[in-house]
Structure formats: C-alpha cells, structure tokens
Design a protein around this motif. Structure first.
Motif, short mmCIF file in Angstrom:
data_model
loop_
_atom_site.label_atom_id
_atom_site.label_comp_id
_atom_site.label_asym_id
_atom_site.label_seq_id
_atom_site.Cartn_x
_atom_site.Cartn_y
_atom_site.Cartn_z
N VAL A 89 35.18 38.99 31.13
CA VAL A 89 35.63 39.71 32.32
C VAL A 89 34.50 40.06 33.29
CG1 VAL A 89 37.64 40.65 31.13
CG2 VAL A 89 35.56 42.05 31.34
N VAL A 103 35.26 42.41 36.25
CA VAL A 103 35.47 43.79 35.83
C VAL A 103 34.12 44.36 35.40
CG1 VAL A 103 36.63 45.30 34.17
CG2 VAL A 103 37.83 43.30 35.08
N ALA A 106 34.68 47.93 30.88
CA ALA A 106 35.89 47.66 30.12
C ALA A 106 36.24 48.74 29.09
CB ALA A 106 35.76 46.32 29.39
N SER A 117 41.50 48.39 34.08
CA SER A 117 40.71 47.34 34.73
C SER A 117 40.64 47.55 36.23
CB SER A 117 41.31 45.96 34.45
OG SER A 117 41.20 45.67 33.08
N TRP A 119 39.07 45.46 39.36
CA TRP A 119 38.51 44.16 39.71
C TRP A 119 37.67 44.28 40.97
CZ3 TRP A 119 38.86 40.02 36.51
CH2 TRP A 119 39.74 40.17 35.43
#
Length: 186
Positions: A89, A103, A106, A117, A119
């Motif tokens: 991620v 991301v 986490a 999450s 982004w």
C-alpha cells in the motif's frame, strides 16, 4: 574557544539540495533513522519542509505506522512490521508514479488496530521520506535510494550496520545545530 555550529535549517537545506541533485526526477525513497525515534521523525519532518522550500514534492511516512498487531509483535519482536502491507500500500504504489495513490499509514500501534485508509497522490517527480527504516530492517535495505542516519550523544555506535548503510550521517547532539559528519574511509 567557541566552536561554530550550523543552524538546523542550513544543515537540512544543504542535505535537501544534495538529495535533489541526485534524485530530483522521478520517484525516490529516502530513509531516516537512528537510535532516537523521536529525533529521527523530527529530522524527517524538517527534511520534507526543506525539500518543499526547494519547490519539490515530498511526502512522509513512518515504518512505525506499519507495525504488526500487539499480539504478533509479542512473538516477532516489538518493532516487527507488516512488510507485505508496507510494500503493497505504500512502496509499490508510490514507485508506480502517475495518478496511483498510496497509503502513508496502515496501523495504529497505540490503539492496536488498523487506521482507516487515507489515499494520497502526488506528481511524477516526488520523494517519500520514511523514518524508522534502518535499524534491524535488513529486509528493507534495498528499497532506499538515499539513507540518513541521525545520531546524538552516546548513541553513536548503537547500530554500526545501519550507520554504515547510510549516505549521510547527522550528529544531532545539539538538535538546534545538527552537523553532517563525513566518515573518512581512507
């Protein structure tokens, strides 16, 4: 005799200029670490500010935001990370560039649960500065384009392997006046 010590902004700015000289185009990963996690995070934050002052996109992440849940860390070690999630991620999407999102965090170790999450996207020319990336993390060593070791006081020899893998070593004994150290290998 009074000894001259550079201002923090000058040391960090010089390091930012050096990094941009070498990694100003495309995406690159910068690791910041040392024996004092708080000092490393502050230095990484200051580096992001200096890079942005130079007109370059820079983003932050911390390996500490990818730790395993508490029960798994009790078995694997207090600083054990979820390497699969870290790579899936954060590292791989950032490396792809373009409009791909990544991301930056986490797992909330304090609450012992995943973060919701969030982004993030950025331009094709961007740097990702990650703190907590070197000590005891040989599995991550090949990810970094540039590594910075931040040390201070009696902490100089706590991880000679991580220090040796670093392109820059910063003496942070006086946080207001950090100095770049140059180890002479001759």
């Amino acid at each position: 005799m009074t000894r001259w010590a550079p201002e923090k902004k000058d040391t960090v700015r010089a390091l930012a200029v050096e990094i941009l000289h070498n990694y100003g185009h495309g995406r690159a990963f910068i690791a910041v670490d040392g024996p004092d996690a708080r000092a490393d995070a502050v230095f990484a934050d200051d580096l992001v500010v200096a890079l942005k002052e130079q007109g370059h996109a820079a983003f932050r992440a911390s390996v500490g935001d990818f730790l395993l849940p508490r029960a798994q860390r009790a078995i694997a070690g207090e600083n054990a990370i979820d390497e699969l999630t870290f790579r899936r991620v954060l590292i791989e999407p950032f490396r792809m560039g373009g409009s791909t999102g990544w991301v930056p965090a986490a797992f909330d170790a304090r609450a012992d649960r995943p973060f919701e999450s969030t982004w993030v996207t950025g331009p094709a020319d961007a740097l990702l500065i990650v703190d907590g990336a070197l000590i005891g993390r040989a599995e991550l060593a090949g990810l970094w384009n540039y590594a910075i070791w931040v040390e201070g006081g009696d902490t100089a020899d706590r991880s000679p392997e991580a220090r040796g893998r670093s392109a820059a070593v910063i003496d942070n004994t006086d946080p207001d006046h950090p100095r770049r150290l140059f180890d002479d290998a001759c």
